[in-house]
Design a protein around this motif. Structure first.
Motif, short mmCIF file in Angstrom:
data_model
loop_
_atom_site.label_atom_id
_atom_site.label_comp_id
_atom_site.label_asym_id
_atom_site.label_seq_id
_atom_site.Cartn_x
_atom_site.Cartn_y
_atom_site.Cartn_z
N ALA A 1 0.74 -1.16 -0.06
CA ALA A 1 -0.02 0.08 0.05
C ALA A 1 0.76 1.23 0.20
N MET A 2 2.13 1.02 0.54
CA MET A 2 2.93 2.38 0.34
C MET A 2 4.26 2.20 -0.32
N SER A 3 3.96 1.67 -1.52
CA SER A 3 5.11 1.44 -2.51
C SER A 3 4.57 1.57 -3.84
N ILE A 4 5.54 2.41 -4.86
CA ILE A 4 5.39 2.90 -6.20
C ILE A 4 5.73 1.74 -6.99
N PHE A 5 5.20 0.60 -7.63
CA PHE A 5 5.59 -0.10 -8.56
C PHE A 5 5.37 -0.06 -9.88
N VAL A 6 5.74 -0.92 -10.57
CA VAL A 6 5.61 -0.40 -12.08
C VAL A 6 4.10 -0.48 -12.32
N GLY A 7 3.44 0.44 -12.77
CA GLY A 7 2.09 0.61 -13.34
C GLY A 7 1.13 1.26 -12.17
N THR A 8 2.02 1.52 -11.10
CA THR A 8 1.24 2.40 -9.67
C THR A 8 1.05 3.71 -10.37
N LYS A 9 -0.13 4.16 -9.93
CA LYS A 9 -0.27 5.55 -10.14
C LYS A 9 0.20 6.47 -8.85
N ALA A 10 1.45 7.20 -8.99
CA ALA A 10 2.27 7.55 -7.78
C ALA A 10 1.46 8.70 -7.20
N SER A 11 0.69 9.31 -7.73
CA SER A 11 -0.30 10.35 -7.09
C SER A 11 -1.19 9.87 -6.11
N ARG A 12 -1.52 8.44 -5.99
CA ARG A 12 -2.26 7.79 -5.31
C ARG A 12 -1.77 7.10 -4.16
N ILE A 13 -0.57 7.30 -4.00
CA ILE A 13 0.24 6.57 -3.01
C ILE A 13 0.89 7.87 -2.05
N PRO A 14 -0.02 8.11 -1.03
CA PRO A 14 0.09 9.45 -0.24
C PRO A 14 1.35 9.16 0.79
N LEU A 15 1.97 7.94 1.03
CA LEU A 15 3.13 7.80 2.15
C LEU A 15 3.88 6.73 1.65
N MET A 16 5.18 6.75 1.49
CA MET A 16 6.33 5.54 1.05
C MET A 16 6.83 5.23 2.05
N ILE A 17 6.79 4.03 2.58
CA ILE A 17 7.53 3.46 3.83
C ILE A 17 7.98 1.88 3.21
N MET A 18 9.14 1.60 3.48
CA MET A 18 9.77 0.34 2.85
C MET A 18 9.36 -0.78 3.96
N GLN A 19 9.06 -2.12 2.87
CA GLN A 19 8.60 -3.25 3.92
C GLN A 19 10.08 -4.22 3.67
N THR A 20 10.69 -4.77 4.64
CA THR A 20 11.57 -5.70 4.48
C THR A 20 11.46 -7.08 5.56
N GLY A 21 12.63 -7.71 5.89
CA GLY A 21 12.33 -8.78 6.80
C GLY A 21 13.64 -8.97 7.82
#
Length: 978
Positions: free
Chosen positions: A647-667
């Motif tokens: 929900a908080m990442s911009i992937f290929v094909g993602t509309k950047a303007s619909r991602i209001p916050l970007m946080i990374m997920q890892t393990g």
């Protein structure tokens, strides 16, 4: 010919930067700005740079003819190609707008942010010359820039760069990134490890050499073999000078780095005292015996070594370290991970145990690696203790290089360079004076590193080599990694001299050293410009990182308290609360003195300042986990982290303007993170099993983040969590949508807007959703238009009911509301029934946009706003210039109403971009509580026009009028009955 001296060299030391009374204000000149606030400065400066470049081209042998003539420029082929170039560039730029907006305060994910303006301008300026730093003949200026950058970094890190002061003299160069630098550091260490064997073999093993030692006398050879080396003697149980001839293989594998760097020269010097000879001949013999020539298998066989040499790294090492071992032929088993302590730093006691085993079994150790700022846990290893341990084992006969991985954390050393300025941590009186001003001047706080971290950076120069990435915490463009050697002679062990790139000992070419060949001269030009303008001290780069550190601590405080007591989730930071606090006391302090509090008030409060100094990560990366409340299943928690990451990442094909916050997920790997991870799982309410744990990562590289905006990000994040909980827990049910914006009859457009029909009695229906969808077939368009007319005539809402697609219960992603609207599993389409149509026709919608998707906030802490709030959204037909504008009520405390109206036109001062994005507006003079007459809920908007206020461009409060065309939806949303 260009002189091979360095006319740009200002003694190579690190520039400190200028000092100002309000040091934080200098930062505004160092970046283009999140909203391109310095665009005019940038354009004007680059325009001047480009003019100078044009002048240079014209003045280079000015009598040469022009090739591109005015006649060519007037031709159709020329005009056509220029037009094609411009069109392709504009198309590319439109596509690039969907890139990740690293420049935005909303970006809080990976270790990257906006690059500094000096770095970008320096890079672009040098890029016009397209220099290749593999060879000084192809980069006479930028090669010297790279040399100077290497000196600056070495100086900043604490290495000696002055031959007049002492030995050894450090040396550094630019690499493509930290991975390349780490691999090179281990490569140099491996080659150095076996060099004493090669020198001794060159003096003894005549049978393997073409031409032998015929150019040396027997006396010279004996003199060379008498060259003393400081090695451990088992009989005396101490290190003592021992002739090279008498050294055992094990002793030669444990010689000090500086001795090895000088060994060949020392041997040559001893032999030359007797008789002069061609040095190169002897060096060629040594090269034939070294690991570069023989390879690792040849070395192991020649010296009957039973163990492949090893190296240690902390268990949370960057993936470049295992990659290095496999590239160098050591094998993955050569890497020995060292356990982490409960602060996720390298456990020195476990390192001691591992080294004891190596010593006891005579296993050669190439290197021990300390990570100066891990990329997930933000942990700084205790390099001072690790160095002391190395010195202890050296005295017992086990020696190795100490490498520091400072790819992320290297620039944090600037925070402890130079004495703090008066405004570093302003005193209370100064803050009170500033806060009493009528106009707030935008004070930005600076937080120092913790005492522990300061100590480690104060000892980083004890490492034999340090990787450091200007393109990470140096805010420079890619590619911009770097490797600095404490002893610059270490670079000769990874040098391959080729006549294309090497022109003798006086040649400054960088390409003969390290892994890479061709590399852009623009990279060191950008880095050098950034260093020289900003400065490598606590009033330059250290100031930037100090402000980012303050941001990280404020974010830590927010993560610790973002979940409300009755929320269905908890949020737990990786770093525990500081000593002297427990979770309750820390949370209370944050809520009382930090959360939603202006920066000035926070840093005027001694309790808040004390807590912020102590809390949070070592190097401004917050790692945390979001878990379902009362859940102990790690796998279920992991699923939530993945959903949040999506929900908080911009992937290929993602509309950047619909991602209001970007946080990374890892393990975090359970085995490598050991006891620390078990303790963390316990704090998060999870089972302390061997399951790896997914986590979220927030990297704080924005030096201007105000606490109020951090609190707003927390509110936004909380709503994203509620949405993602719905994604995981919601089952498959039918959903109803109502028309909110009809077809644009003036355009050939098949799109409509629909709103979700909210119902709190079913948890899967507890949403507010606004969609723009396309009716795909012309036949269905006619059906929908007829249906709209029918519902309008019957005074009914134009309702659509979803048709459940086929799926298997075993599918990981089932077609619940979230997944249908956000995933590509169903090709961004869904089918609906025309619910109020007796024939119940089924049509297909293609999802064009999701302006709003929000789970209702069921917390008891939610209150009605002071004024009624509406979400205004719509679109613009750019061919006809007309707009569709819709206004939908924002549901807050329950009971409430769902109310949607269409507007006659786009509100004045609401830009087309913001209309498509959607804004929340307050309706002036209309109270936020529901309008109830008797026991009946009424529409809160009784008139046709109202004044509304919203936050417009550049965070400006805007008031304008709206005019209602018709009501589309009115629905009472009650408290859940269950």
């Amino acid at each position: 010919m260009h002189s091979q001296t360095d006319p740009m060299d200002k003694n190579g030391s690190a520039p400190l930067g200028d000092r100002y009374s309000d040091q934080w204000k200098a930062l505004s000149a160092w970046f283009l700005g999140p909203r391109a606030e310095n665009s005019e400065v940038f354009l004007d400066t680059f325009r001047e740079i480009f003019k100078e470049h044009v002048r240079m081209r014209k003045n280079y042998f000015p009598s040469d003819p022009a090739y591109i003539t005015q006649e060519m420029k007037s031709s159709e082929p020329y005009k056509s190609e220029i037009s094609d170039m411009k069109e392709e560039l504009m198309r590319m730029h439109q596509e690039m707008e969907q890139n990740v907006p690293f420049f935005s305060p909303r970006y809080q994910a990976h270790m990257v942010w906006d690059v500094s303006m000096p770095a970008l301008l320096g890079y672009m300026s040098a890029m016009l010359f397209n220099q290749n730093n593999v060879d000084s003949a192809g980069s006479p200026v930028t090669t010297m820039y790279e040399k100077q950058v290497g000196q600056q970094l070495c100086s900043m890190l604490g290495y000696n760069i002055s031959p007049e002061e002492r030995d050894p003299v450090a040396w550094g160069h630019i690499t493509g990134g930290g991975s390349v630098a780490n691999i090179e550091a281990l490569w140099a260490s491996r080659n150095i490890k076996f060099e004493p064997l090669a020198v001794k073999a060159a003096l003894l093993d005549e049978g393997t050499k073409v031409g032998g030692l015929t150019f040396l006398t027997e006396e010279q050879i004996k003199a060379g073999l008498r060259t003393p080396l400081m090695v451990f003697n088992k009989e005396s149980q101490m290190r003592e000078p021992t002739p090279l001839k008498d050294c055992t293989t094990w002793q030669l594998l444990n010689v000090d780095v500086d001795e090895i760097c000088d060994l060949t020269d020392n041997v040559i010097a001893r032999m030359k005292r007797i008789y002069q000879f061609p040095e190169k001949k002897f060096k060629d013999l040594v090269d034939k015996e070294n690991i570069i020539s023989l390879g690792l298998p040849g070395i192991l066989k020649k010296y009957n070594l039973n163990h492949v040499p090893v190296y240690t790294v902390p268990a949370n090492n960057h993936y470049s370290w295992p990659k290095a071992g496999t590239i160098l032929g050591l094998g993955s088993n050569a890497l020995h991970p060292i356990q982490l302590d409960t602060n996720f730093r390298q456990d020195v006691e476990h390192l001691r145990e591992v080294l004891e085993n190596f010593l006891e079994n005579e296993i050669p150790v190439i290197s021990v690696v300390a990570v100066m700022g891990s990329t997930e846990e933000s942990a700084v290893d205790p390099i001072a203790e690790i160095h002391a341990l190395r010195e202890e084992f050296k005295e017992r006969g086990l020696n190795f290089t100490l490498l520091a991985d400072g790819a992320w954390g290297g620039y944090f050393k600037t925070m402890i360079i130079d004495k703090p300025t008066a405004d570093t941590m302003p005193d209370k009186r100064r803050l009170i004076r500033a806060s009493s001003k009528l106009k707030f001047d935008g004070f930005v706080p600076y937080c120092e590193l913790s005492p522990y971290v300061q100590k480690q950076y104060g000892h980083i120069q004890l490492a034999d080599a340090i990787s450091i990435d200007p393109h990470k915490s140096g805010f420079c463009p890619y590619p911009g990694g770097s490797l600095c050697y404490r002893n610059g002679k270490m670079r000769f062990f990874v040098a391959l001299y080729h006549p294309d790139a090497y022109h003798g000992e006086g040649d400054p070419s960088m390409g003969v050293y390290g892994i890479e060949g061709s590399k852009p001269g623009a990279a060191p030009a950008g880095i050098l410009m950034s260093h020289n303008v900003i400065g490598l001290s606590n009033r330059g780069y250290g100031r930037i990182l100090g402000q980012c550190t303050a941001t990280a601590k404020l974010f830590y405080s927010m993560w610790l308290t973002v979940a409300r007591e009755d929320d269905p989730f908890v949020c737990v930071p990786l770093q525990n609360v500081p000593d002297g606090y427990d979770h309750l006391s820390a949370s209370k302090l944050i809520k009382d003195k930090i959360a939603y509090t202006p920066i000035m008030e926070i840093f005027r409060d001694p309790e808040a300042v004390k807590f912020l100094k102590l809390c949070g990560p070592d190097t401004m990366i917050n790692t945390f986990v979001v878990n379902f409340r009362d859940n102990d299943d790690v796998n279920k928690s992991n699923k939530l982290q993945v959903a949040l990451g999506d929900a908080m990442s911009i992937f290929v094909g993602t509309k950047a303007s619909r991602i209001p916050l970007m946080i990374m997920q890892t393990g975090l790997n359970a085995q490598s993170h050991g006891e620390g991870l078990r303790v963390f799982k316990k704090r998060a309410g999870l089972k302390q099993d061997d399951t790896d744990l997914n986590v979220l990562v927030n990297t704080c590289m924005n030096p201007w983040q105000q606490n109020e905006s951090i609190s707003e990000i927390g509110d936004l994040f909380r709503m994203i969590v509620l949405n993602c909980i719905g994604r995981i827990e919601d089952s498959v049910v039918k959903h109803k949508f109502v028309l909110s914006g009809s077809f644009d009859d003036e355009a050939d457009d098949r799109s409509i807007f629909i709103e979700y029909l909210t119902d709190t009695d079913v948890s899967e229906h507890q949403y507010q959703v606004s969609l723009k969808v396309e009716v795909e077939s012309l036949t269905d368009v006619h059906k929908v238009k007829e249906y709209i007319r029918f519902c309008t005539d019957q005074n009914m809402m134009t309702m659509f009911e979803t048709v459940t697609p086929s799926y298997n219960n075993t599918d990981e992603d089932i077609p619940n509301l979230y997944n249908i609207l956000h995933l590509n599993n169903w090709d961004q389409r869904f089918s609906v029934k025309l619910a109020n149509n007796l024939e119940c026709d089924i049509i297909s919608f293609k999802i064009l946009d999701v302006p709003r998707y929000q789970r209702l906030d069921m917390s008891t802490t939610v209150n009605y706003p002071e004024k009624q709030q509406y979400f205004i959204y719509g679109d613009t037909n750019r061919n006809h210039g007309n707009h569709r504008a819709i206004m939908s009520h924002v549901i807050t405390q329950l009971p409430d109403i769902q109310h949607t109206v269409t507007l006659t036109r786009k509100p004045h001062s609401l830009t087309e971009i913001m209309l498509e994005q959607g804004v929340v507006a307050e309706v002036e003079m209309v109270e936020g509580t529901p309008l109830i007459v008797g026991e009946e809920f009424r529409q809160p908007l009784q008139r046709q026009s109202y004044e509304v206020g919203f936050v417009g461009e550049l965070n400006t409060r805007i008031n304008t009028n709206i005019h209602i065309a018709e009501t589309r939806i009115f629905n009472v949303v009650q408290l859940p009955t269950v």
